[in-house]
Design a protein around this motif. Structure first.
Motif, PDB file in Angstrom:
ATOM      1  N   LEU A   9       0.783  -1.049  -0.096  1.00 20.26           N
ATOM      2  CA  LEU A   9      -0.073   0.046   0.082  1.00 20.26           C
ATOM      3  C   LEU A   9       0.955   1.194  -0.033  1.00 20.26           C
ATOM      4  CD1 LEU A   9      -3.031   0.935   0.204  1.00 20.26           C
ATOM      5  CD2 LEU A   9      -2.631   0.724   2.470  1.00 20.26           C
ATOM      6  N   GLN A  10       0.747   2.099  -0.874  1.00 22.79           N
ATOM      7  CA  GLN A  10       1.630   3.136  -1.062  1.00 22.79           C
ATOM      8  C   GLN A  10       1.083   4.549  -1.628  1.00 22.79           C
ATOM      9  OE1 GLN A  10       4.226   1.602  -4.144  1.00 22.79           O
ATOM     10  NE2 GLN A  10       2.985   2.274  -5.883  1.00 22.79           N
ATOM     11  N   ALA A  11       1.496   5.659  -1.153  1.00 17.20           N
ATOM     12  CA  ALA A  11       1.182   6.909  -1.484  1.00 17.20           C
ATOM     13  C   ALA A  11       2.266   7.936  -1.682  1.00 17.20           C
ATOM     14  CB  ALA A  11       0.013   7.261  -0.244  1.00 17.20           C
ATOM     15  N   TRP A  12       1.852   9.057  -2.400  1.00 14.99           N
ATOM     16  CA  TRP A  12       2.630  10.275  -2.278  1.00 14.99           C
ATOM     17  C   TRP A  12       2.137  11.363  -1.598  1.00 14.99           C
ATOM     18  CZ3 TRP A  12       7.598  10.753  -4.104  1.00 14.99           C
ATOM     19  CH2 TRP A  12       8.116   9.547  -5.036  1.00 14.99           C
ATOM     20  N   LEU A  13       2.650  11.995  -0.563  1.00 12.69           N
ATOM     21  CA  LEU A  13       2.030  12.999   0.102  1.00 12.69           C
ATOM     22  C   LEU A  13       2.815  14.181  -0.174  1.00 12.69           C
ATOM     23  CD1 LEU A  13       2.223  11.113   3.601  1.00 12.69           C
ATOM     24  CD2 LEU A  13       0.277  11.222   1.781  1.00 12.69           C
ATOM     25  N   ARG A  14       1.951  15.277  -0.613  1.00 11.82           N
ATOM     26  CA  ARG A  14       2.589  16.760  -0.651  1.00 11.82           C
ATOM     27  C   ARG A  14       1.372  17.694  -0.480  1.00 11.82           C
ATOM     28  NH1 ARG A  14       4.902  18.486  -6.281  1.00 11.82           N
ATOM     29  NH2 ARG A  14       2.742  18.971  -6.793  1.00 11.82           N
ATOM     30  N   PRO A  15       1.144  18.318   0.835  1.00 15.16           N
ATOM     31  CA  PRO A  15       0.132  19.117   1.172  1.00 15.16           C
ATOM     32  C   PRO A  15       0.461  20.360   0.354  1.00 15.16           C
ATOM     33  CG  PRO A  15       0.931  18.279   3.049  1.00 15.16           C
ATOM     34  CD  PRO A  15       2.025  17.769   1.816  1.00 15.16           C
ATOM     35  N   ALA A  16      -0.378  21.482   0.433  1.00 15.97           N
ATOM     36  CA  ALA A  16      -0.450  22.942  -0.428  1.00 15.97           C
ATOM     37  C   ALA A  16       0.571  23.485  -0.144  1.00 15.97           C
ATOM     38  CB  ALA A  16      -1.621  23.386  -0.506  1.00 15.97           C
ATOM     39  N   ASN A  17       0.849  23.681   1.547  1.00 12.51           N
ATOM     40  CA  ASN A  17       1.929  24.229   2.041  1.00 12.51           C
ATOM     41  C   ASN A  17       3.245  23.769   1.633  1.00 12.51           C
ATOM     42  OD1 ASN A  17       3.801  25.530   3.664  1.00 12.51           O
ATOM     43  ND2 ASN A  17       2.778  25.166   5.655  1.00 12.51           N
ATOM     44  N   PRO A  18       4.300  24.493   0.799  1.00 22.28           N
ATOM     45  CA  PRO A  18       5.551  23.849   0.489  1.00 22.28           C
ATOM     46  C   PRO A  18       6.573  23.718   1.562  1.00 22.28           C
ATOM     47  CG  PRO A  18       5.303  26.528  -0.058  1.00 22.28           C
ATOM     48  CD  PRO A  18       4.012  26.078   0.513  1.00 22.28           C
ATOM     49  N   ASP A  19       6.215  24.395   2.638  1.00 24.02           N
ATOM     50  CA  ASP A  19       7.124  24.090   3.964  1.00 24.02           C
ATOM     51  C   ASP A  19       6.625  22.988   4.757  1.00 24.02           C
ATOM     52  OD1 ASP A  19       8.757  26.281   3.142  1.00 24.02           O
ATOM     53  OD2 ASP A  19       7.519  27.513   4.096  1.00 24.02           O
ATOM     54  N   TRP A  20       5.658  22.205   4.436  1.00 29.97           N
ATOM     55  CA  TRP A  20       4.787  21.148   5.356  1.00 29.97           C
ATOM     56  C   TRP A  20       5.871  20.239   5.985  1.00 29.97           C
ATOM     57  CZ3 TRP A  20       4.553  15.883   4.873  1.00 29.97           C
ATOM     58  CH2 TRP A  20       4.831  15.419   3.742  1.00 29.97           C
ATOM     59  N   TYR A  27       0.105  17.466  10.378  1.00 32.96           N
ATOM     60  CA  TYR A  27      -0.687  17.181   9.180  1.00 32.96           C
ATOM     61  C   TYR A  27      -1.269  15.694   9.154  1.00 32.96           C
ATOM     62  CZ  TYR A  27       1.560  21.412   7.133  1.00 32.96           C
ATOM     63  OH  TYR A  27       1.983  22.554   6.902  1.00 32.96           O
ATOM     64  N   ILE A  28      -2.546  15.623   9.113  1.00 29.05           N
ATOM     65  CA  ILE A  28      -3.176  14.346   9.024  1.00 29.05           C
ATOM     66  C   ILE A  28      -3.634  13.976   7.629  1.00 29.05           C
ATOM     67  CG2 ILE A  28      -5.033  12.940  10.114  1.00 29.05           C
ATOM     68  CD1 ILE A  28      -4.882  14.721  12.647  1.00 29.05           C
ATOM     69  N   PHE A  29      -3.326  12.923   7.167  1.00 27.95           N
ATOM     70  CA  PHE A  29      -3.829  12.729   5.788  1.00 27.95           C
ATOM     71  C   PHE A  29      -4.863  11.759   5.731  1.00 27.95           C
ATOM     72  CE2 PHE A  29       0.772  14.114   5.873  1.00 27.95           C
ATOM     73  CZ  PHE A  29       0.799  15.144   4.922  1.00 27.95           C
ATOM     74  N   PRO A  30      -5.769  11.875   4.753  1.00 36.14           N
ATOM     75  CA  PRO A  30      -6.791  10.986   4.696  1.00 36.14           C
ATOM     76  C   PRO A  30      -6.261   9.402   4.868  1.00 36.14           C
ATOM     77  CG  PRO A  30      -6.904  12.553   3.103  1.00 36.14           C
ATOM     78  CD  PRO A  30      -5.538  12.544   3.590  1.00 36.14           C
ATOM     79  N   PRO A  31      -7.013   8.636   5.351  1.00 38.75           N
ATOM     80  CA  PRO A  31      -6.551   7.131   5.402  1.00 38.75           C
ATOM     81  C   PRO A  31      -6.598   6.543   4.047  1.00 38.75           C
ATOM     82  CG  PRO A  31      -8.799   7.551   6.516  1.00 38.75           C
ATOM     83  CD  PRO A  31      -8.223   8.902   5.980  1.00 38.75           C
ATOM     84  N   LEU A  32      -5.755   5.547   3.937  1.00 40.65           N
ATOM     85  CA  LEU A  32      -5.721   4.668   2.665  1.00 40.65           C
ATOM     86  C   LEU A  32      -5.879   3.205   2.843  1.00 40.65           C
ATOM     87  CD1 LEU A  32      -2.380   6.104   1.302  1.00 40.65           C
ATOM     88  CD2 LEU A  32      -4.648   6.614   0.398  1.00 40.65           C
ATOM     89  N   LEU A  70      13.385  15.342  -0.040  1.00 38.48           N
ATOM     90  CA  LEU A  70      11.956  14.466  -0.384  1.00 38.48           C
ATOM     91  C   LEU A  70      12.135  14.657  -2.073  1.00 38.48           C
ATOM     92  CD1 LEU A  70       9.208  16.400   1.507  1.00 38.48           C
ATOM     93  CD2 LEU A  70      10.274  14.067   1.864  1.00 38.48           C
ATOM     94  N   ALA A  71      11.522  13.712  -2.529  1.00 31.63           N
ATOM     95  CA  ALA A  71      11.385  13.918  -4.137  1.00 31.63           C
ATOM     96  C   ALA A  71      10.486  14.993  -4.480  1.00 31.63           C
ATOM     97  CB  ALA A  71      10.739  12.527  -4.476  1.00 31.63           C
ATOM     98  N   PRO A  72      10.754  15.596  -5.741  1.00 34.98           N
ATOM     99  CA  PRO A  72       9.654  16.706  -6.372  1.00 34.98           C
ATOM    100  C   PRO A  72       8.214  16.360  -6.229  1.00 34.98           C
ATOM    101  CG  PRO A  72      11.542  16.165  -7.821  1.00 34.98           C
ATOM    102  CD  PRO A  72      11.712  15.075  -6.870  1.00 34.98           C
ATOM    103  N   LYS A  73       7.897  15.066  -6.184  1.00 39.48           N
ATOM    104  CA  LYS A  73       6.567  14.653  -6.074  1.00 39.48           C
ATOM    105  C   LYS A  73       5.970  14.802  -4.463  1.00 39.48           C
ATOM    106  CE  LYS A  73       4.646  11.362  -8.354  1.00 39.48           C
ATOM    107  NZ  LYS A  73       4.537   9.712  -8.885  1.00 39.48           N
ATOM    108  N   GLY A  74       6.863  14.845  -3.490  1.00 40.98           N
ATOM    109  CA  GLY A  74       6.706  14.970  -2.300  1.00 40.98           C
ATOM    110  C   GLY A  74       7.299  13.783  -1.295  1.00 40.98           C
TER     111      GLY A  74
END
Length: 107
Positions: A9-20, A27-32, A70-74
């Motif tokens: 199970l995998q995901a890329w995370l990158r919120p709108a805030n560039p300094d996150w 930051y709480i991400f939606p469950p997967l 971090l990768a460019p994708k987050g």
């Protein structure tokens, strides 16, 4: 859905805030979920990542520092499991945690 003997199970995370990744906010991400595994990801204010992985009958909590780069994708987050071996957490390019994983103990 039943739990498969092995999977990922995998995901890329990158919120709108560039300094996150470096700020002191939580930051709480939606469950997967997939294949009987559910993953809850939280970036804590102390710049650690907490990943709670759960099945119907068990849960595993991983804590790890946020990767320096971090990768460019987050942030890449990946949980892999195989019955009779381990359930593992990867953040970015690094494996950062592992727990024994046995389906008979979970059934």
């Amino acid at each position: 859905m039943s739990l498969k003997k092995q999977g990922a199970l995998q995901a890329w995370l990158r919120p709108a805030n560039p300094d996150w990744a470096t700020d002191s906010h939580r930051y709480i991400f939606p469950p997967l979920s997939s294949d009987g595994i559910r993953m809850h990801i939280t970036k804590q204010a102390d710049r650690t990542v907490e990943v709670l992985v759960s099945t119907r009958d068990a849960s595993f909590t991983f804590h790890a520092p946020m990767p320096q780069q971090l990768a460019p994708k987050g942030l890449f987050v990946c949980v892999t499991w195989q019955d009779g071996e381990t359930i593992d957490l990867q953040l970015g390019e690094e494996k950062v945690g592992s727990h024994p994983f046995h389906l008979p103990a979970l059934a």
